[in-house]
Design a protein around this motif. Structure first.
Motif, short mmCIF file in Angstrom:
data_model
loop_
_atom_site.label_atom_id
_atom_site.label_comp_id
_atom_site.label_asym_id
_atom_site.label_seq_id
_atom_site.Cartn_x
_atom_site.Cartn_y
_atom_site.Cartn_z
N PHE A 1 0.84 -1.19 0.00
CA PHE A 1 0.00 0.00 0.00
C PHE A 1 0.88 1.24 0.00
O PHE A 1 1.67 1.45 0.92
N GLY B 1 1.51 5.57 -0.46
CA GLY B 1 0.87 6.86 -0.17
C GLY B 1 0.29 6.97 1.22
O GLY B 1 -0.53 7.85 1.48
N GLU C 1 1.74 9.10 8.20
CA GLU C 1 1.96 8.62 9.56
C GLU C 1 0.66 7.96 10.09
O GLU C 1 -0.42 8.51 9.92
N HIS D 1 -1.58 6.48 13.27
CA HIS D 1 -1.77 6.53 14.72
C HIS D 1 -2.84 5.53 15.11
O HIS D 1 -3.90 5.48 14.48
N GLY E 1 -5.27 4.23 18.15
CA GLY E 1 -5.86 4.55 19.44
C GLY E 1 -6.91 3.54 19.83
O GLY E 1 -7.04 2.49 19.18
N GLU F 1 -4.21 14.40 -0.35
CA GLU F 1 -4.01 13.65 0.88
C GLU F 1 -5.33 13.63 1.66
O GLU F 1 -5.77 14.66 2.18
N GLU G 1 -10.02 7.45 8.72
CA GLU G 1 -10.22 6.99 10.09
C GLU G 1 -10.95 5.66 10.04
O GLU G 1 -12.04 5.57 9.49
N ARG H 1 -12.53 2.55 12.23
CA ARG H 1 -13.01 2.11 13.54
C ARG H 1 -13.19 0.61 13.47
O ARG H 1 -13.96 0.12 12.64
N ARG I 1 -10.56 -0.56 18.25
CA ARG I 1 -9.38 0.21 17.86
C ARG I 1 -9.77 1.33 16.90
O ARG I 1 -10.76 1.23 16.18
N LEU I 2 -8.96 2.36 16.95
CA LEU I 2 -9.16 3.52 16.10
C LEU I 2 -7.84 3.69 15.36
O LEU I 2 -6.80 3.84 16.00
N ILE I 3 -7.87 3.64 14.03
CA ILE I 3 -6.64 3.75 13.26
C ILE I 3 -6.77 4.96 12.33
O ILE I 3 -7.70 5.03 11.53
N VAL I 4 -5.87 5.91 12.50
CA VAL I 4 -5.97 7.19 11.80
C VAL I 4 -4.70 7.40 10.97
O VAL I 4 -3.60 7.22 11.48
N PHE I 5 -4.87 7.75 9.70
CA PHE I 5 -3.70 8.05 8.88
C PHE I 5 -4.07 8.90 7.67
O PHE I 5 -5.24 9.01 7.32
N GLY I 6 -3.07 9.48 7.06
CA GLY I 6 -3.26 10.21 5.82
C GLY I 6 -3.02 9.28 4.64
O GLY I 6 -2.20 8.36 4.73
N LEU I 7 -3.74 9.49 3.56
CA LEU I 7 -3.59 8.61 2.40
C LEU I 7 -3.68 9.44 1.12
O LEU I 7 -4.68 10.10 0.87
N ALA I 8 -2.61 9.41 0.34
CA ALA I 8 -2.59 10.14 -0.94
C ALA I 8 -3.35 9.32 -1.97
O ALA I 8 -3.04 8.14 -2.18
N ARG J 1 -9.14 1.83 -1.26
CA ARG J 1 -7.86 1.31 -0.77
C ARG J 1 -7.87 1.12 0.74
O ARG J 1 -7.31 0.16 1.25
N MET K 1 -7.18 -2.29 2.90
CA MET K 1 -6.27 -2.38 4.06
C MET K 1 -6.96 -3.05 5.24
O MET K 1 -6.36 -3.84 5.97
N LEU L 1 -6.02 -4.53 8.86
CA LEU L 1 -6.43 -3.74 10.03
C LEU L 1 -7.51 -4.40 10.88
O LEU L 1 -7.58 -4.17 12.08
#
Lengths: 89, 89
Positions: free
Chosen positions: A33, A35, A38, A40, A42, B3, B7, B9, B43-50, B60, B64, B69
């Motif tokens: 994967f 692009g 960072e 995070h 939680g 970007e 998020e 969940r 769980r909470l998974i946060v990221f930037g995706l281009a 995409r 994931m 995830l």
């Protein structure tokens, strides 16, 4: 008493190391994967809470976060309170 | 390429044992918090995706979740895609 829906989001504070996020980011990259910025990771804590009012529910949920659900040194938290559908509260 | 903020969940599927939720519920009760219903911890998974478009980003992120995830046997997931403020996408 009304049963409110509480949702607590606990996230690592910005600037604090997040090894779990780093591991997930690395694994996504290994899987091909592209692009991905960072990552995070939680926690999401969801429960029902019987309370007199929405303000009361929020205050008690906030106390739970300070005492148990979040680590105030390394984590931030947000509390969302949802009133049940059709309630008169 | 824009970007997008992603998020994810991830929550234990209803009806599946959630020992972490049970432990948190018990701890809240021990601390004297009353009126707490069943607790679920996710769980909470946060990221930037281009990505080229919001649809592309969502597709995409969904891939994931299926591949890494979330555990499709025991967990449900939801993907939220947030376009950056002021983007033209």
């Amino acid at each position: 008493m009304t049963e409110y829906g509480i949702e607590v989001r606990v996230t690592p504070r910005r600037g604090i190391l997040d090894p779990q996020g780093k591991a997930v980011g690395g694994a996504l990259s290994s899987l091909g994967f592209d692009g991905v910025g960072e990552v995070h990771v939680g926690r999401l804590i969801v429960f029902g809470l019987a309370a007199e009012s929405e303000a009361d529910a929020r205050e008690r949920a906030d106390a739970m976060c300070r005492q148990l659900l979040a680590n105030p040194v390394t984590e931030d938290y947000q509390v969302a309170v949802r009133a049940p559908a059709g309630s008169a509260a």
